[in-house]
Design an enzyme around this catalytic site. Structure first.
Site, short mmCIF file in Angstrom:
data_model
loop_
_atom_site.label_atom_id
_atom_site.label_comp_id
_atom_site.label_asym_id
_atom_site.label_seq_id
_atom_site.Cartn_x
_atom_site.Cartn_y
_atom_site.Cartn_z
N GLY A 259 0.83 -1.20 0.00
CA GLY A 259 0.00 0.00 0.00
C GLY A 259 0.86 1.24 0.00
O GLY A 259 2.09 1.19 0.18
N TYR B 58 -4.71 8.80 4.12
CA TYR B 58 -3.95 7.59 4.39
C TYR B 58 -4.46 6.90 5.65
O TYR B 58 -4.73 5.69 5.65
CB TYR B 58 -2.47 7.93 4.53
CG TYR B 58 -1.63 6.85 5.15
CD1 TYR B 58 -1.50 5.61 4.54
CD2 TYR B 58 -0.98 7.06 6.37
CE1 TYR B 58 -0.74 4.60 5.12
CE2 TYR B 58 -0.22 6.07 6.95
CZ TYR B 58 -0.10 4.84 6.33
OH TYR B 58 0.64 3.85 6.91
#
Length: 243
Positions: free
Chosen positions: A73, A136
């Site tokens: 990620g 995030y």
């Protein structure tokens, strides 16, 4: 899990993934994957280049493994289009592929940014409601929720590790409150894999300082998880069962 054959490590070309490749093998046989090119495999390892946002690719790389360490990620703030592909879709695809393949444990690399908007002076634990401080952080809230969904719906155990500042050593005063050494993070991942029973946990990695803002219930100990390794730096991990 008392025993397993192959563990899939995603994000294996990243900063943390590279360290975990060294820490986890042996005795674990690794299948290391990343969307980026990987170094040649080491002993006890195979490497696969894979885009986990593609559900078919995710199913292919998960097939035949016994557990997953999902560290892939984007590890910082980014445009929503990038966050959505790498952190939302890819994470869902990993859990869906785990279900399809009969994999029963996933260790998920989350972040302390899921509670980043709590006041600095306030101690928080894993029971606190999410207050992400970035897109995030919000993407990792989603990942933890997916882990919860797949435990409740399909019985896939998970440990969501809220990682702070993963470094060899802190470089400024602020990092002292969020620091975890790579060695001790590897220890927590290892214990999360070998635990005889996990259900669904959220685990903070915390530095052994009294002023640390993350207040957790009790130590993630070797007695409980049957690990065989001892942390060597001054950081320590604590966890709270949330299932």
């Amino acid at each position: 899990m008392s025993s397993f054959g192959t563990v899939l490590l995603t994000g294996a070309a990243g900063k943390i993934g590279l360290r975990l490749r060294e820490f986890l093998r042996p005795p674990i046989r690794l299948r290391s994957t990343d969307i980026l090119a990987l170094d040649p495999p080491r002993d006890g390892e195979e490497t696969v280049r894979c885009d986990l946002s593609d559900p078919l690719a995710a199913r292919s790389v998960v097939a035949g493994v016994d557990a997953i360490v999902h560290m892939a990620g984007i590890p910082r703030e980014a445009p929503i289009e990038q966050i959505a592909s790498a952190n939302l879709i890819a994470t869902y695809n990993v859990f869906a592929a785990a279900h399809a393949a009969g994999v029963k444990r996933v260790v998920f690399g989350s972040t302390n940014h899921v509670v980043g908007f709590y006041p600095v002076e306030q101690s928080v634990d894993a029971s606190a409601l999410p207050r992400p401080d970035t897109l995030y952080g919000a993407s990792k809230v989603f990942g933890e929720a997916v882990a919860r969904l797949f435990w409740d719906k399909h019985g896939i155990e998970s440990v969501c590790i809220r990682i702070g500042s993963a470094l060899d050593k802190p470089t400024n005063v602020r990092q002292l409150s969020t620091w975890v050494s790579y060695r001790d993070l590897g220890e927590l991942v290892w214990r999360s894999l070998v635990a005889p029973r996990s259900r669904r946990h959220v685990a903070h990695q915390t530095h052994a300082r009294p002023a640390h803002r993350h207040h957790l219930g009790g130590p993630y100990t070797r007695a409980r998880h049957g690990g065989g390794r001892v942390p060597m730096s001054s950081s320590r991990q604590r966890s709270l069962v949330t299932a």
